[in-house]
Design a protein around this motif. Structure first.
Motif, PDB file in Angstrom:
ATOM      1  N   VAL A   1       0.839  -1.197   0.000  1.00 22.65           N
ATOM      2  CA  VAL A   1       0.000   0.000   0.000  1.00 22.65           C
ATOM      3  C   VAL A   1       0.875   1.248   0.000  1.00 22.65           C
ATOM      4  O   VAL A   1       2.077   1.193   0.292  1.00 22.65           O
ATOM      5  N   GLU A   2       0.253   2.375  -0.296  1.00 23.24           N
ATOM      6  CA  GLU A   2       0.977   3.640  -0.260  1.00 23.24           C
ATOM      7  C   GLU A   2       1.249   4.049   1.184  1.00 23.24           C
ATOM      8  O   GLU A   2       0.417   3.803   2.069  1.00 23.24           O
ATOM      9  N   PRO A   3       2.386   4.699   1.449  1.00 23.13           N
ATOM     10  CA  PRO A   3       2.644   5.222   2.796  1.00 23.13           C
ATOM     11  C   PRO A   3       1.544   6.196   3.208  1.00 23.13           C
ATOM     12  O   PRO A   3       0.960   6.890   2.367  1.00 23.13           O
ATOM     13  N   HIS A   4       1.280   6.253   4.469  1.00 18.22           N
ATOM     14  CA  HIS A   4       0.164   7.073   4.965  1.00 18.22           C
ATOM     15  C   HIS A   4       0.309   8.542   4.602  1.00 18.22           C
ATOM     16  O   HIS A   4      -0.677   9.231   4.338  1.00 18.22           O
TER      17      HIS A   4
ATOM     18  N   VAL B   1      -1.980   5.775  15.322  1.00 18.34           N
ATOM     19  CA  VAL B   1      -3.159   4.987  14.963  1.00 18.34           C
ATOM     20  C   VAL B   1      -3.703   5.457  13.615  1.00 18.34           C
ATOM     21  O   VAL B   1      -4.107   4.642  12.766  1.00 18.34           O
ATOM     22  N   ILE B   2      -3.700   6.772  13.388  1.00 16.32           N
ATOM     23  CA  ILE B   2      -4.156   7.300  12.098  1.00 16.32           C
ATOM     24  C   ILE B   2      -3.267   6.785  10.971  1.00 16.32           C
ATOM     25  O   ILE B   2      -3.759   6.365   9.911  1.00 16.32           O
ATOM     26  N   ALA B   3      -1.953   6.806  11.182  1.00 16.06           N
ATOM     27  CA  ALA B   3      -1.033   6.271  10.169  1.00 16.06           C
ATOM     28  C   ALA B   3      -1.379   4.824   9.854  1.00 16.06           C
ATOM     29  O   ALA B   3      -1.405   4.415   8.683  1.00 16.06           O
ATOM     30  N   ALA B   4      -1.668   4.045  10.911  1.00  9.60           N
ATOM     31  CA  ALA B   4      -1.987   2.628  10.717  1.00  9.60           C
ATOM     32  C   ALA B   4      -3.316   2.448   9.991  1.00  9.60           C
ATOM     33  O   ALA B   4      -3.455   1.576   9.120  1.00  9.60           O
ATOM     34  N   ILE B   5      -4.311   3.263  10.326  1.00  9.69           N
ATOM     35  CA  ILE B   5      -5.618   3.167   9.652  1.00  9.69           C
ATOM     36  C   ILE B   5      -5.481   3.501   8.168  1.00  9.69           C
ATOM     37  O   ILE B   5      -6.021   2.802   7.300  1.00  9.69           O
ATOM     38  N   LEU B   6      -4.756   4.572   7.854  1.00  7.81           N
ATOM     39  CA  LEU B   6      -4.607   4.997   6.461  1.00  7.81           C
ATOM     40  C   LEU B   6      -3.898   3.949   5.615  1.00  7.81           C
ATOM     41  O   LEU B   6      -4.083   3.911   4.388  1.00  7.81           O
ATOM     42  N   GLU B   7      -3.109   3.103   6.236  1.00  2.17           N
ATOM     43  CA  GLU B   7      -2.406   2.067   5.486  1.00  2.17           C
ATOM     44  C   GLU B   7      -3.126   0.722   5.558  1.00  2.17           C
ATOM     45  O   GLU B   7      -3.328   0.052   4.539  1.00  2.17           O
ATOM     46  N   ASN B   8      -3.533   0.307   6.751  1.00  8.38           N
ATOM     47  CA  ASN B   8      -4.176  -1.007   6.889  1.00  8.38           C
ATOM     48  C   ASN B   8      -5.568  -1.048   6.270  1.00  8.38           C
ATOM     49  O   ASN B   8      -6.025  -2.108   5.842  1.00  8.38           O
ATOM     50  N   TYR B   9      -6.258   0.082   6.227  1.00 12.31           N
ATOM     51  CA  TYR B   9      -7.622   0.140   5.686  1.00 12.31           C
ATOM     52  C   TYR B   9      -7.671   0.797   4.311  1.00 12.31           C
ATOM     53  O   TYR B   9      -8.727   1.204   3.844  1.00 12.31           O
TER      54      TYR B   9
ATOM     55  N   ASN C   1      -7.765   1.083   0.347  1.00 11.02           N
ATOM     56  CA  ASN C   1      -8.361   0.291  -0.724  1.00 11.02           C
ATOM     57  C   ASN C   1      -7.654   0.556  -2.054  1.00 11.02           C
ATOM     58  O   ASN C   1      -7.029   1.605  -2.228  1.00 11.02           O
ATOM     59  N   PRO C   2      -7.747  -0.388  -3.006  1.00  8.36           N
ATOM     60  CA  PRO C   2      -7.069  -0.232  -4.301  1.00  8.36           C
ATOM     61  C   PRO C   2      -7.458   1.047  -5.044  1.00  8.36           C
ATOM     62  O   PRO C   2      -6.672   1.581  -5.826  1.00  8.36           O
TER      63      PRO C   2
END
Length: 421
Positions: A138-141, A390-398, A400-401
């Protein structure tokens, strides 16, 4: 702060444990030397005072017998001078010992793994299958956040300097959503909410152990005895500064604040994105407890912090810190590290620490034990959680293509939408 009597009576144990903490043992050696010198001075004072009392009795006898006591009076005056000099020397030693004591870190619990750095930390549990698991590709946050126009890194630098960010649109909304979700969750678990000031005086920073050791990591208001808080731990723990509490039940607080750190010594580390900022958002958990329930309450605090990651469905792991990586005041710490896909590694989002009576002694927070004698309280604190990471993690883990971000289910009621696009 450690108990000086404990140091003097348990020299070998103290030296052995502090030797595992990357600590200059010369400080302890000087404390021990000054402690011995002070004991010698006290013994000398006792002898001088006894001699003065004896001479005073002899002077009284001579005066009652109308005999000349000038020679004895001169000797008493000389002893008085010696006592004053010994008192000054003892006070100077006490002052020096107190200065040194503020530099001594806490003693780790016996089950803390011995090590010299974070390389020696121990993974005690891993939770890789939450949500979408250990996401890849995925793209970096910071890139997706810029494309979505929810974080402005460039203008933040213009407004302040590097390592500041400006949230906007759904980015600002996400900060508020996480803040309220975390607060609501912890309040349901019995924590009472506090909204403290973001400025504190020096005594509060000494109370929780940031001063004097970490002065360079703090932002100070010029020409004022006020400092920006590095964490809500400072004002919330010191809320009970110099008080005797009823700790029949643990005192439990939760607070959302912005936090401010100069990040001294971190030049070149994590300069892009939301991982390491001078100003950041955090929900903090603080407990003040008795010695008897401290470890049990610490583990409960770990579980309370973990519950946020589990509800957000973000993969994470639990790390037991080694003696060489423990924070200055901590006796035992578990770090919760969430998955950052762009880096393909876990990053810390919470450190949950137990301090024994280290902070209680410094901040003079006490309680009455079963014998009605006052004792210093045990303190516990930890992030519940650090919001920016947590925001960084959400933007990457969640992510979408199609470049949108799926909002974690528990945040949908707070965001009022299921997608950030």
């Amino acid at each position: 702060m450690l108990d000086l009597k404990y140091i003097l009576n348990n020299k070998n144990e103290v030296i052995s444990k502090l030797s595992t903490r990357n600590f200059d043992l010369q400080i302890i050696n000087e404390i021990l030397e000054n402690g011995d010198k002070r004991n010698e001075l006290i013994h000398q004072l006792e002898l001088l005072q006894a001699k003065r009392n004896k001479l005073s009795e002899e002077i009284g006898i001579k005066k009652r017998n109308h005999e000349n006591a000038d020679e004895l009076l001169a000797e008493v005056n000389e002893i008085k001078t010696q006592i004053e000099e010994a008192d000054k020397a003892a006070d100077a030693l006490v002052t020096r010992v107190n200065e040194l004591m503020l530099q001594v870190p806490n003693l780790p619990y016996d089950d803390v793994p011995v090590g010299s750095s974070d390389e020696d930390n121990v993974c005690i549990a891993e939770h890789p299958n939450l949500g979408r698991g250990l996401v890849k590709g995925v793209e970096p946050h910071y890139e997706i956040a810029t494309k979505l126009d929810i974080v402005d890194f460039v203008r933040a630098v213009k407004l302040a300097r590097t390592r500041f960010v400006l949230y906007k649109n759904d980015g600002a909304r996400l900060v508020r959503a996480l803040e309220n979700f975390m607060l609501d969750t912890h309040i349901k678990n019995g924590y009472k909410e506090i909204m403290p000031a973001h400025l504190v005086n020096s005594a509060m920073l000494y109370g929780t152990g940031q001063l004097p050791k970490f002065q360079e990591d703090l932002f100070k208001v010029q020409d004022n005895d006020l400092w920006l808080i590095p964490t809500a731990e400072v004002p919330v723990t010191n809320y009970h500064y110099d008080e005797i509490l009823d700790l029949t039940n643990p005192v439990k607080y939760v607070a959302y604040t912005k936090c401010f750190r100069s990040e001294a010594g971190s030049s070149g580390k994590d300069t892009r994105g939301l991982i390491r900022q001078h100003e950041f958002h955090k929900v903090e958990l603080v407990k003040i407890v008795t010695e008897e329930v401290a470890l049990e309450e610490w583990q409960k605090t770990v579980n309370d912090a973990k519950s946020i990651l589990e509800l957000l469905e973000i993969s994470y792991r639990e790390m037991l810190l080694s003696t060489g990586d423990l924070g200055f005041g901590s006796a035992k710490t578990i770090d919760l590290e969430l998955w950052i896909p762009s880096e393909q590694r876990y990053r810390e989002t919470s450190s949950i620490s137990i301090y024994k009576d280290f902070q209680g002694r410094r901040a003079k927070i006490r309680y009455r034990g079963a014998d009605n004698k006052t004792k210093y309280a045990y303190t516990i604190n930890g992030s519940g959680l650090a919001i920016d990471r947590v925001i960084a993690a959400i933007l990457e883990n969640y992510q979408n293509p199609d470049g949108t971000i799926t909002v974690p289910k528990v945040l949908v009621p707070y965001m009022g939408k299921e997608l950030i696009k």
